[in-house]
Scaffold this motif. Structure first.
Motif, PDB file in Angstrom:
ATOM      1  N   MET A   1       0.858  -1.191   0.000  1.00 35.50           N
ATOM      2  CA  MET A   1       0.000   0.000   0.000  1.00 35.50           C
ATOM      3  C   MET A   1       0.891   1.236   0.000  1.00 35.50           C
ATOM      4  N   TRP A   2       0.528   2.198  -0.849  1.00 34.65           N
ATOM      5  CA  TRP A   2       1.354   3.403  -0.865  1.00 34.65           C
ATOM      6  C   TRP A   2       0.516   4.588  -1.318  1.00 34.65           C
ATOM      7  N   TYR A   3       0.989   5.779  -0.987  1.00 37.66           N
ATOM      8  CA  TYR A   3       0.305   6.985  -1.432  1.00 37.66           C
ATOM      9  C   TYR A   3       1.357   8.028  -1.724  1.00 37.66           C
ATOM     10  N   VAL A   4       1.064   8.963  -2.614  1.00 38.82           N
ATOM     11  CA  VAL A   4       2.018   9.993  -2.999  1.00 38.82           C
ATOM     12  C   VAL A   4       1.281  11.313  -3.142  1.00 38.82           C
ATOM     13  N   GLU A   5       1.878  12.380  -2.636  1.00 42.44           N
ATOM     14  CA  GLU A   5       1.375  13.718  -2.871  1.00 42.44           C
ATOM     15  C   GLU A   5       2.432  14.497  -3.626  1.00 42.44           C
ATOM     16  N   LYS A   6       2.042  15.306  -4.578  1.00 39.81           N
ATOM     17  CA  LYS A   6       2.999  16.129  -5.308  1.00 39.81           C
ATOM     18  C   LYS A   6       3.078  17.489  -4.640  1.00 39.81           C
ATOM     19  N   LEU A   7       4.306  17.891  -4.279  1.00 45.02           N
ATOM     20  CA  LEU A   7       4.531  19.190  -3.677  1.00 45.02           C
ATOM     21  C   LEU A   7       5.454  19.987  -4.569  1.00 45.02           C
ATOM     22  N   THR A   8       5.278  21.300  -4.613  1.00 45.17           N
ATOM     23  CA  THR A   8       6.154  22.143  -5.412  1.00 45.17           C
ATOM     24  C   THR A   8       6.736  23.213  -4.518  1.00 45.17           C
ATOM     25  N   ASN A   9       7.984  23.620  -4.819  1.00 45.35           N
ATOM     26  CA  ASN A   9       8.646  24.688  -4.076  1.00 45.35           C
ATOM     27  C   ASN A   9       8.609  25.965  -4.895  1.00 45.35           C
ATOM     28  N   SER A  10       8.307  27.066  -4.251  1.00 51.37           N
ATOM     29  CA  SER A  10       8.263  28.334  -4.961  1.00 51.37           C
ATOM     30  C   SER A  10       9.639  28.952  -5.120  1.00 51.37           C
ATOM     31  N   HIS A  11      10.662  28.355  -4.472  1.00 58.64           N
ATOM     32  CA  HIS A  11      12.020  28.861  -4.582  1.00 58.64           C
ATOM     33  C   HIS A  11      12.971  27.670  -4.517  1.00 58.64           C
ATOM     34  N   PRO A  12      14.211  27.840  -5.027  1.00 64.90           N
ATOM     35  CA  PRO A  12      15.151  26.716  -5.034  1.00 64.90           C
ATOM     36  C   PRO A  12      15.428  26.196  -3.630  1.00 64.90           C
ATOM     37  N   SER A  13      15.530  24.881  -3.486  1.00 67.36           N
ATOM     38  CA  SER A  13      15.830  24.281  -2.196  1.00 67.36           C
ATOM     39  C   SER A  13      17.311  24.429  -1.881  1.00 67.36           C
ATOM     40  N   PRO A  14      17.679  24.438  -0.592  1.00 70.75           N
ATOM     41  CA  PRO A  14      19.099  24.492  -0.230  1.00 70.75           C
ATOM     42  C   PRO A  14      19.797  23.194  -0.594  1.00 70.75           C
ATOM     43  N   HIS A  15      21.122  23.259  -0.676  1.00 67.68           N
ATOM     44  CA  HIS A  15      21.900  22.065  -0.997  1.00 67.68           C
ATOM     45  C   HIS A  15      22.054  21.216   0.253  1.00 67.68           C
ATOM     46  N   LEU A  16      21.638  19.960   0.193  1.00 68.52           N
ATOM     47  CA  LEU A  16      21.671  19.061   1.340  1.00 68.52           C
ATOM     48  C   LEU A  16      22.983  18.283   1.332  1.00 68.52           C
ATOM     49  N   THR A  17      23.780  18.485   2.360  1.00 67.88           N
ATOM     50  CA  THR A  17      25.071  17.811   2.469  1.00 67.88           C
ATOM     51  C   THR A  17      24.880  16.502   3.208  1.00 67.88           C
ATOM     52  N   ILE A  18      24.771  15.412   2.464  1.00 67.61           N
ATOM     53  CA  ILE A  18      24.494  14.123   3.090  1.00 67.61           C
ATOM     54  C   ILE A  18      24.963  13.006   2.179  1.00 67.61           C
ATOM     55  N   GLU A  19      25.333  11.890   2.773  1.00 67.69           N
ATOM     56  CA  GLU A  19      25.825  10.715   2.059  1.00 67.69           C
ATOM     57  C   GLU A  19      24.792   9.603   2.164  1.00 67.69           C
ATOM     58  N   LEU A  20      24.605   8.834   1.081  1.00 72.39           N
ATOM     59  CA  LEU A  20      23.717   7.687   1.150  1.00 72.39           C
ATOM     60  C   LEU A  20      24.177   6.747   2.270  1.00 72.39           C
ATOM     61  N   GLY A  21      23.241   6.268   3.053  1.00 70.25           N
ATOM     62  CA  GLY A  21      23.561   5.442   4.207  1.00 70.25           C
ATOM     63  C   GLY A  21      23.714   6.236   5.491  1.00 70.25           C
ATOM     64  N   ASN A  22      23.701   7.577   5.381  1.00 71.35           N
ATOM     65  CA  ASN A  22      23.824   8.434   6.564  1.00 71.35           C
ATOM     66  C   ASN A  22      22.665   8.160   7.538  1.00 71.35           C
ATOM     67  N   SER A  23      22.990   8.055   8.823  1.00 75.55           N
ATOM     68  CA  SER A  23      21.955   7.845   9.834  1.00 75.55           C
ATOM     69  C   SER A  23      21.103   9.098  10.001  1.00 75.55           C
ATOM     70  N   LEU A  24      19.808   8.890  10.214  1.00 77.85           N
ATOM     71  CA  LEU A  24      18.863   9.980  10.429  1.00 77.85           C
ATOM     72  C   LEU A  24      18.098   9.733  11.718  1.00 77.85           C
ATOM     73  N   LEU A  25      17.713  10.804  12.388  1.00 75.49           N
ATOM     74  CA  LEU A  25      16.800  10.717  13.523  1.00 75.49           C
ATOM     75  C   LEU A  25      15.500  11.402  13.123  1.00 75.49           C
ATOM     76  N   ILE A  26      14.395  10.664  13.203  1.00 73.77           N
ATOM     77  CA  ILE A  26      13.103  11.180  12.784  1.00 73.77           C
ATOM     78  C   ILE A  26      12.218  11.365  14.018  1.00 73.77           C
ATOM     79  N   LYS A  27      11.693  12.574  14.174  1.00 81.54           N
ATOM     80  CA  LYS A  27      10.809  12.901  15.304  1.00 81.54           C
ATOM     81  C   LYS A  27       9.411  13.163  14.776  1.00 81.54           C
TER      82      LYS A  27
END
Length: 219
Positions: A1-27
């Motif tokens: 089961m899955w769902y998707v919403e399309k979102l658009t940004n009105s301005h360019p997003s910042p550059h995300l400095t991250i490596e694949l496999g990087n640990s994340l903490l989600i709150k």
């Protein structure tokens, strides 16, 4: 089961400095503890893909909330951002799609301060010289940015890759020849950004860098 919403940004997003496999903490709202996850994939300035850990409460909470707080560490810096839930996939893997952040909060945890700069430099990686720019530096490391070259593929550059870095400091005779190791990489459509930690620096060289950076701050 899955769902998707399309979102658009009105301005360019910042550059995300991250490596694949990087640990994340989600709150998630109403959750006392953070859920530990990791980055599985991303489309720059579009979306992030992270795993949903087995046995976590994240899956149930996602049915109620569509905005999450995400944080991760890179090169001694903690990055935090808010992200919208775009979709989830439970089979064949438990994956969560998040919107690319509009704003990133940076909290430097290092003992030494990074100083923004613009220093032309050459990095030799896998015997290939790459001409680019050092965009920030501390006495212990720097960020080196280069346009994606034709002579080396971006995915050849991984964490712990050895680097020989050469650059000149304005107002100081000669050039600095430093050895380092890649601690973080990020790639977008046009460039590679490398977080480099210096290795085996002589105290004399470290003091020279510290004095130079202090002058930049004062200037």
């Amino acid at each position: 089961m899955w769902y998707v919403e399309k979102l658009t940004n009105s301005h360019p997003s910042p550059h995300l400095t991250i490596e694949l496999g990087n640990s994340l903490l989600i709150k998630v709202p109403d959750m006392e503890a953070c859920v530990k996850s990791s980055l599985i994939g991303l489309e720059p300035h579009q979306y992030l893909i992270v795993n949903i850990p087995l046995g976590s409460d994240l899956e149930d909470q996602l049915k109620k909330y569509k905005k999450l707080n995400v944080s991760y560490m890179s090169l001694g810096t903690t990055y935090e951002f808010e992200s919208n839930v775009l979709g989830t996939i439970l089979k064949p893997a438990r994956l969560l799609f998040l919107s690319y952040p509009d704003t990133i909060i940076e909290k430097d945890q290092r003992e030494t301060q990074r100083v923004s700069c613009h220093i032309p430099a050459t990095a030799i990686i896998k015997e290939t010289p790459l001409n680019g720019i050092i965009t920030d530096m501390s006495p212990n490391g720097c960020r080196f940015v280069v346009r994606i070259p034709t002579k080396i593929t971006p995915y050849q550059v991984r964490i712990l890759t050895d680097v020989h870095l050469s650059f000149a400091l304005h107002g100081i005779d000669g050039s600095e020849e430093l050895l380092g190791v890649v601690r973080n990489t990020s790639i977008d459509r046009f460039r590679i950004s490398l977080g480099i930690e210096f290795e085996n620096l002589l105290k004399e060289t470290q003091d020279k860098l510290r004095d130079y950076l202090e002058k930049l701050i004062d200037y």
